[in-house]
Design an enzyme around this catalytic site. Structure first.
Site, PDB file in Angstrom:
ATOM      1  N   SER A 113      14.710  -6.072  -0.824  1.00  0.00           N
ATOM      2  CA  SER A 113      13.297  -5.787  -0.523  1.00  0.00           C
ATOM      3  C   SER A 113      13.090  -4.281  -0.522  1.00  0.00           C
ATOM      4  O   SER A 113      14.037  -3.522  -0.258  1.00  0.00           O
ATOM      5  CB  SER A 113      12.949  -6.340   0.862  1.00  0.00           C
ATOM      6  OG  SER A 113      11.695  -5.830   1.297  1.00  0.00           O
ATOM      7  N   TYR A 167      15.022  -6.621   9.939  1.00  0.00           N
ATOM      8  CA  TYR A 167      14.772  -7.159   8.588  1.00  0.00           C
ATOM      9  C   TYR A 167      15.119  -6.094   7.541  1.00  0.00           C
ATOM     10  O   TYR A 167      15.855  -6.360   6.582  1.00  0.00           O
ATOM     11  CB  TYR A 167      13.315  -7.614   8.442  1.00  0.00           C
ATOM     12  CG  TYR A 167      13.012  -8.081   7.031  1.00  0.00           C
ATOM     13  CD1 TYR A 167      13.634  -9.210   6.496  1.00  0.00           C
ATOM     14  CD2 TYR A 167      12.123  -7.371   6.207  1.00  0.00           C
ATOM     15  CE1 TYR A 167      13.382  -9.627   5.188  1.00  0.00           C
ATOM     16  CE2 TYR A 167      11.863  -7.787   4.908  1.00  0.00           C
ATOM     17  CZ  TYR A 167      12.502  -8.905   4.405  1.00  0.00           C
ATOM     18  OH  TYR A 167      12.257  -9.313   3.108  1.00  0.00           O
TER      19      TYR A 167
HETATM   20  P1  NDP Z   1       9.308 -18.011   1.403  1.00  0.00           P
HETATM   21  O1  NDP Z   1       9.257 -18.137   2.883  1.00  0.00           O
HETATM   22  O2  NDP Z   1       8.206 -18.558   0.597  1.00  0.00           O
HETATM   23  O3  NDP Z   1      10.695 -18.616   0.859  1.00  0.00           O
HETATM   24  C1  NDP Z   1      11.884 -18.445   1.553  1.00  0.00           C
HETATM   25  C2  NDP Z   1      12.916 -19.412   1.005  1.00  0.00           C
HETATM   26  O4  NDP Z   1      14.149 -19.171   1.702  1.00  0.00           O
HETATM   27  C3  NDP Z   1      12.528 -20.853   1.227  1.00  0.00           C
HETATM   28  O5  NDP Z   1      12.831 -21.608   0.081  1.00  0.00           O
HETATM   29  C4  NDP Z   1      13.424 -21.279   2.377  1.00  0.00           C
HETATM   30  O6  NDP Z   1      13.788 -22.650   2.240  1.00  0.00           O
HETATM   31  C5  NDP Z   1      14.645 -20.408   2.156  1.00  0.00           C
HETATM   32  N1  NDP Z   1      15.408 -20.258   3.386  1.00  0.00           N
HETATM   33  C6  NDP Z   1      15.052 -19.605   4.506  1.00  0.00           C
HETATM   34  N2  NDP Z   1      16.010 -19.744   5.443  1.00  0.00           N
HETATM   35  C7  NDP Z   1      16.988 -20.509   4.899  1.00  0.00           C
HETATM   36  C8  NDP Z   1      18.211 -21.021   5.351  1.00  0.00           C
HETATM   37  N3  NDP Z   1      18.643 -20.781   6.602  1.00  0.00           N
HETATM   38  N4  NDP Z   1      18.961 -21.769   4.528  1.00  0.00           N
HETATM   39  C9  NDP Z   1      18.519 -22.026   3.270  1.00  0.00           C
HETATM   40  N5  NDP Z   1      17.372 -21.590   2.768  1.00  0.00           N
HETATM   41  C10 NDP Z   1      16.610 -20.833   3.577  1.00  0.00           C
HETATM   42  O7  NDP Z   1       9.456 -16.438   1.144  1.00  0.00           O
HETATM   43  P2  NDP Z   1       9.752 -15.586  -0.185  1.00  0.00           P
HETATM   44  O8  NDP Z   1       9.754 -16.431  -1.378  1.00  0.00           O
HETATM   45  O9  NDP Z   1       8.832 -14.442  -0.137  1.00  0.00           O
HETATM   46  O10 NDP Z   1      11.216 -15.054   0.144  1.00  0.00           O
HETATM   47  C11 NDP Z   1      12.299 -15.142  -0.760  1.00  0.00           C
HETATM   48  C12 NDP Z   1      13.141 -13.892  -0.614  1.00  0.00           C
HETATM   49  O11 NDP Z   1      12.374 -12.760  -1.019  1.00  0.00           O
HETATM   50  C13 NDP Z   1      13.616 -13.598   0.809  1.00  0.00           C
HETATM   51  O12 NDP Z   1      14.937 -13.149   0.776  1.00  0.00           O
HETATM   52  C14 NDP Z   1      12.675 -12.475   1.257  1.00  0.00           C
HETATM   53  O13 NDP Z   1      13.259 -11.669   2.251  1.00  0.00           O
HETATM   54  C15 NDP Z   1      12.514 -11.745  -0.051  1.00  0.00           C
HETATM   55  N6  NDP Z   1      11.358 -10.871  -0.141  1.00  0.00           N
HETATM   56  C16 NDP Z   1      10.107 -11.347   0.041  1.00  0.00           C
HETATM   57  C17 NDP Z   1       9.016 -10.492  -0.073  1.00  0.00           C
HETATM   58  C18 NDP Z   1       7.628 -10.918   0.198  1.00  0.00           C
HETATM   59  O14 NDP Z   1       6.759 -10.038   0.441  1.00  0.00           O
HETATM   60  N7  NDP Z   1       7.311 -12.207   0.145  1.00  0.00           N
HETATM   61  C19 NDP Z   1       9.206  -9.088  -0.473  1.00  0.00           C
HETATM   62  C20 NDP Z   1      10.584  -8.696  -0.587  1.00  0.00           C
HETATM   63  C21 NDP Z   1      11.602  -9.560  -0.476  1.00  0.00           C
HETATM   64  P3  NDP Z   1      13.824 -23.713   3.440  1.00  0.00           P
HETATM   65  O15 NDP Z   1      12.924 -23.203   4.531  1.00  0.00           O
HETATM   66  O16 NDP Z   1      13.369 -24.984   2.832  1.00  0.00           O
HETATM   67  O17 NDP Z   1      15.263 -23.753   3.823  1.00  0.00           O
HETATM   68  C1  8X3 Z   2       9.005  -8.026   2.248  1.00  0.00           C
HETATM   69  C2  8X3 Z   2       8.260  -6.845   1.721  1.00  0.00           C
HETATM   70  O1  8X3 Z   2       6.752  -4.910   2.380  1.00  0.00           O
HETATM   71  O2  8X3 Z   2       6.522  -7.003   3.609  1.00  0.00           O
HETATM   72  O3  8X3 Z   2      10.362  -7.798   2.161  1.00  0.00           O
HETATM   73  O4  8X3 Z   2       8.476  -5.645   3.944  1.00  0.00           O
HETATM   74  S1  8X3 Z   2       7.478  -6.057   2.974  1.00  0.00           S
END
Ligand code: NDP
Ligand code: 8X3
Length: 251
Positions: free
Chosen positions: A138, A151
């Site tokens: 991120s 985080y």
């Molecule tokens: P979502 O919450 O939409 O998706 C998160 C995914 O992670 C879900 O499929 C969830 O599946 C899975 N997950 C969470 N905890 C667990 C666990 N303990 N075991 C297995 N699977 C898990 O968020 P995003 O798509 O945005 O997030 C995906 C990645 O991108 C993350 O690593 C996040 O930190 C990163 N990210 C997101 C940003 C944003 O602004 N959205 C920006 C930068 C990075 P389930 O709950 O079914 O297990």
């Molecule tokens: C998620 C992106 O900008 O919300 O990792 O921290 S931000």
């Protein structure tokens, strides 16, 4: 991308992981999709035009994660691409008031979960002389903001670890790419604010955030490079977001 690639995506039940599954399925990859909400994976599998295997997996549970990976049918064991996507933020409290359980969950998911998958799958890639690990970090791992304490530290770990693996793998054809998205509209904020949809929705009001598809497209592009090219890192932000300098408090 070769149609024979077997790609494992963690956290494919929503957001970036799901969009990546949908995009790579259209490219013809065979997919292993994981997450805790198995019913969502079952529904997704029905929609995808490609051979797909789903695994219920909580990456925080190392033993059951390893058991699931080691129980893959033989034809699915040679994983060509691992997308370490499962993760997220919990809370936005300052370091003196944050919930301990939120910190622990973030470390167990974003850091230890990613390490469990990587340590299990990387040796096979190295032995076969082919493979690509894509870690979803991120911008929070590079740019600090109030309340992102643990985080951001987890994602800084992911970014560092991605680059450290490149050093470890020098001389091997196995590739590593670190993806660093900015604000992307997914279930991320709903999870961060423990289901408070109003607070989550407000995060994306008045701007055009990235979509999960935007990040999936970056992943697809990194994977599509010829074998001698390693995309080390991709930092992506919405146009309406920028690192905005050091804060000063005046009395
Ligand atoms: P979502 O919450 O939409 O998706 C998160 C995914 O992670 C879900 O499929 C969830 O599946 C899975 N997950 C969470 N905890 C667990 C666990 N303990 N075991 C297995 N699977 C898990 O968020 P995003 O798509 O945005 O997030 C995906 C990645 O991108 C993350 O690593 C996040 O930190 C990163 N990210 C997101 C940003 C944003 O602004 N959205 C920006 C930068 C990075 P389930 O709950 O079914 O297990
Ligand atoms: C998620 C992106 O900008 O919300 O990792 O921290 S931000």
């Amino acid at each position: 991308m070769s149609t024979t690639k077997t790609i494992l995506i963690t956290g494919a039940t929503s957001g970036i992981g799901k969009a990546t599954a949908e995009l790579l399925a259209r490219e013809g990859a065979r997919l292993i999709l994981t997450g805790r909400r198995i019913e969502r994976l079952e529904a997704l599998k029905k929609e995808l035009p490609t051979e797909t295997l789903i695994l219920k997996m909580d990456v925080r549970d190392r033993e059951s994660t390893l058991t699931a990976l080691r129980s893959l049918p033989e034809a699915w064991q040679d994983i060509d691409v691992l997308v370490n996507n499962a993760g997220g933020a919990l809370g936005l409290a300052m370091a003196d008031t944050a919930e301990w359980s939120d910190w622990q969950t973030m470390i167990e998911t974003n850091v230890l979960g990613l390490l469990t998958l990587t340590r299990e799958i990387l040796p096979g890639m190295k032995a076969r002389g082919t493979g690509h690990i894509v870690n979803i970090s991120s911008i929070a791992g590079t740019y600090h903001y109030p309340g992102a304490n643990v985080y951001g530290a987890c994602k800084a770990f992911v970014t560092y670890f991605s680059h450290a693996m490149r050093a470890d793998l020098l001389g091997s054809p196995v590739r590593v790419t670190n993806i660093e998205p900015g604000m992307t509209e997914t279930e991320f904020s709903e999870v961060r604010f423990h289901g408070d949809q109003q607070r989550a929705g407000a995060v994306y009001q008045g701007l055009a955030p990235l979509t999960a598809h935007d990040i999936a497209e970056s992943i697809r592009w990194a994977l599509a490079q010829p074998p001698h090219v390693n995309i080390n890192r991709i930092e992506v932000m919405p146009v309406m977001q920028a690192p905005a300098g050091v804060a000063v408090h005046r009395t």
